[in-house]
Write an enzyme that holds these catalytic residues in place. Structure first.
Site, PDB file in Angstrom:
ATOM      1  N   CYS A 137      -2.123  -0.762   7.587  1.00 36.70           N
ATOM      2  CA  CYS A 137      -1.279   0.436   7.559  1.00 36.70           C
ATOM      3  C   CYS A 137      -1.394   1.219   8.868  1.00 36.70           C
ATOM      4  O   CYS A 137      -0.399   1.752   9.363  1.00 36.70           O
ATOM      5  CB  CYS A 137      -1.649   1.315   6.370  1.00 36.70           C
ATOM      6  SG  CYS A 137      -1.206   0.564   4.789  1.00 36.70           S
ATOM      7  N   GLU A 185       1.193   3.699   1.939  1.00 34.83           N
ATOM      8  CA  GLU A 185       1.832   4.034   3.213  1.00 34.83           C
ATOM      9  C   GLU A 185       3.053   3.150   3.474  1.00 34.83           C
ATOM     10  O   GLU A 185       4.078   3.613   4.001  1.00 34.83           O
ATOM     11  CB  GLU A 185       0.848   3.851   4.376  1.00 34.83           C
ATOM     12  CG  GLU A 185      -0.390   4.748   4.304  1.00 34.83           C
ATOM     13  CD  GLU A 185      -1.555   4.079   3.582  1.00 34.83           C
ATOM     14  OE1 GLU A 185      -1.321   3.350   2.593  1.00 34.83           O
ATOM     15  OE2 GLU A 185      -2.708   4.301   3.992  1.00 34.83           O
ATOM     16  N   CYS A 228      -5.701   1.717   5.920  1.00 32.72           N
ATOM     17  CA  CYS A 228      -6.394   0.463   6.259  1.00 32.72           C
ATOM     18  C   CYS A 228      -5.894  -0.037   7.619  1.00 32.72           C
ATOM     19  O   CYS A 228      -4.983   0.542   8.214  1.00 32.72           O
ATOM     20  CB  CYS A 228      -6.148  -0.591   5.175  1.00 32.72           C
ATOM     21  SG  CYS A 228      -4.541  -1.379   5.300  1.00 32.72           S
ATOM     22  N   HIS A 262       0.845  -1.180   0.000  1.00 35.74           N
ATOM     23  CA  HIS A 262       0.000   0.000   0.000  1.00 35.74           C
ATOM     24  C   HIS A 262       0.891   1.244   0.000  1.00 35.74           C
ATOM     25  O   HIS A 262       2.067   1.168   0.374  1.00 35.74           O
ATOM     26  CB  HIS A 262      -0.893   0.005   1.238  1.00 35.74           C
ATOM     27  CG  HIS A 262      -2.001  -1.017   1.182  1.00 35.74           C
ATOM     28  ND1 HIS A 262      -3.019  -1.061   2.101  1.00 35.74           N
ATOM     29  CD2 HIS A 262      -2.247  -2.026   0.296  1.00 35.74           C
ATOM     30  CE1 HIS A 262      -3.856  -2.056   1.789  1.00 35.74           C
ATOM     31  NE2 HIS A 262      -3.395  -2.662   0.714  1.00 35.74           N
TER      32      HIS A 262
END
Lengths: 330, 186
Positions: B110, B73, B107, B71
């Protein structure tokens, strides 16, 4: 000569009698049966039962209590009236337990019903056999059994042959964890396996000394990606206990992230790793020992969260002793 | 446990960001998200800003890497780690003074990662109804969790509609990497 009888007794599966893989069920599956108060009444005239049930189903359809059987045999075997029938939730009517105030008198004849009484019944359908047994002790309940859950709770889901294989996968994770400890990393190891072929796809261990987010599970997920021609990190190359087996040309479908794979990990994953497994669409997770901040049973149950679009089975306790010993080393 | 307690007792640096900073950095995060969309990735982009300096940036790279944890992040955090390594700085001390600007609510994974590295503040655009870890599905950001780093604060809503539209555009397309649904033969 080997004492043969003893051997047979002691080594039926996975090397020991105490082999466990406890299913980590949802709170709803693990909870005690919740009860709700309803009115019931004895059936005075047995011959009227089917008519009364038909009328009651029309007037009080047992909304939300469809798992309950309408009629039960009286608990007291000496009761003059052997059948009892559910009327309605006690919240739906006043406390008065007179038939006249409970049941509408619009054309229906309620002849054949005795004086109502309040009884506690299961509020929700049972999800597991233990819940079913508990629920049925209050009122007869229907049960749509999940055979897998029943077998898992009985400890009979996995065959002796499967147990041997599963033990060997956890041994791979434990071995990786020991390698991590030798390097001064956290003693956590993991292995990803394709259960269809029993092929070990990836083995990895904690690399927090390299990167604070490289927990064993994150390392393994990336090693699986590498087995499929992807992957991000290359630092695992320096660690011989981190490895992957390239996905060979197979007749079946192309592997897609961790779909259908099993993860064996020595310690219960944290929230980051548990959610990484959701994103990776892991099939099943087996862990050795729980963790205070674990997200697959101890602190959270991310694997059965209703709002997440992928759920998976989790089992704990595989080689618990060895896995707990790893934590002691740390 | 003892270290965890000790860390909590430290006086916390209360971080805040100005409207101007949010505008400036979020527009760059949106550029990253646009780049993800153009490359067939879930359109999420982010920036890690430490003392007015970008120390990491990322966008979703899941399909490219066949790793569903890549992701925006996580990509950006890797860059922060590299930046710290090059400058010979301690990652945690840097992260304690770093703000994440991201187009979509982080999410659960993360959010947990951001806690582990002690990021104190996150500015995000729209909510993440599918996976959000800052309140939408679970509240990892502020929960009282043992051995899970430090809680962080969120500032949300900047260009939220635009961020949602980008996600909708993506999810309207079919994921070319997902396996074809099997037709049952039995």
């Amino acid at each position: 000569m080997e004492p043969q009888v003893k051997r047979l007794k002691g080594s039926d599966c996975g090397g020991s009698d105490s082999w466990v893989a406890e299913p980590v069920l949802s709170d709803e599956q693990s909870a005690d049966v919740e009860l709700v108060a309803v009115y019931a009444a004895p059936v005075l005239d047995r011959k009227q039962t089917s008519r009364l049930v038909r009328q009651l189903n029309a007037v009080f359809p047992l909304d939300g209590l469809q798992h309950l059987k309408r009629v039960r045999t009286a608990r007291d075997q000496n009761s003059p009236h052997p059948l009892e029938v559910l009327l309605c939730r006690s919240g739906e009517a006043a406390d008065a337990a007179e038939l006249g105030s409970l049941l509408p008198s619009d054309g229906n004849s309620w002849e054949g019903l005795g004086r109502p009484f309040v009884v506690l019944v299961p509020a929700r359908p049972p999800l597991t056999r233990p819940q079913y047994q508990q629920a049925s002790s209050f009122w007869p309940t229907s049960f749509h059994e999940d055979k897998r859950v029943t077998e898992a709770l009985r400890g009979a889901l996995f065959s002796p042959q499967q147990r041997v294989a599963m033990t060997s996968f956890m041994v791979a994770a434990v071995t990786a964890a020991r390698a991590a400890a030798q390097l001064g990393m956290e003693a956590v190891g993991a292995a990803v396996v394709d259960p269809e072929t029993e092929r070990v796809v990836a083995v990895g261990h904690d690399l927090r000394g390299e990167h604070p987010l490289l927990h064993a599970v994150m390392v393994c997920i990336d090693l699986v990606a590498r087995s499929q021609g992807g992957g991000w990190y290359r630092n695992q190359n320096r660690y011989p206990a981190c490895s992957f087996a390239p996905a060979g040309p197979q007749g079946g479908a192309e592997p897609y992230i961790c779909t259908g794979y099993d993860l064996y990990v020595t310690r219960e994953p944290c929230a980051m790793c548990a959610m990484a497994l959701v994103h990776s669409r892991i099939g099943r997770v087996f862990y050795g020992t729980g963790s205070a901040h674990g997200a697959l049973g101890s602190r959270m149950k991310i694997h059965v969260h209703k709002d997440l679009n992928h759920r998976f089975q989790v089992y704990s306790g595989v080689l618990r002793g060895e896995c707990q010993a790893l934590q002691g080393d740390a | 446990m003892a270290t965890e307690e000790g860390r909590k007792a430290e006086p916390e640096v209360v971080f805040s960001v100005t409207e101007e900073e949010i505008n400036r950095w979020m527009s760059r995060a949106f550029e990253m998200a646009r780049d993800a969309l153009d490359n067939g990735e879930v359109p999420v982009g982010c920036l890690m800003v430490h003392r007015d300096q970008v120390v990491g940036k990322g966008r979703n790279q899941v399909n490219e890497t066949k790793n569903a944890t890549r992701h925006a992040e996580m990509v950006a955090l890797d860059q922060v780690l590299d930046w710290c390594y090059q400058k010979n700085l301690d990652m945690r001390s840097v992260c304690r003074q770093t703000v994440l600007y991201v187009t979509v609510e982080p999410c659960i994974m993360c959010a947990a990662a951001l806690r582990l590295v002690n990021i104190p503040l996150v500015a995000y655009g729209c909510r993440n109804e599918r996976f959000g870890g800052c309140g939408s599905v679970l509240d990892i950001s502020t929960a009282n969790l043992p051995n899970s780093g430090t809680a962080f604060r969120c500032v949300s809503g900047h260009r939220a509609q635009e961020a949602v539209e980008m996600l909708k555009t993506f999810y309207k397309q079919e994921n070319p990497n997902a396996p074809k649904p099997k037709t049952r033969t039995d």
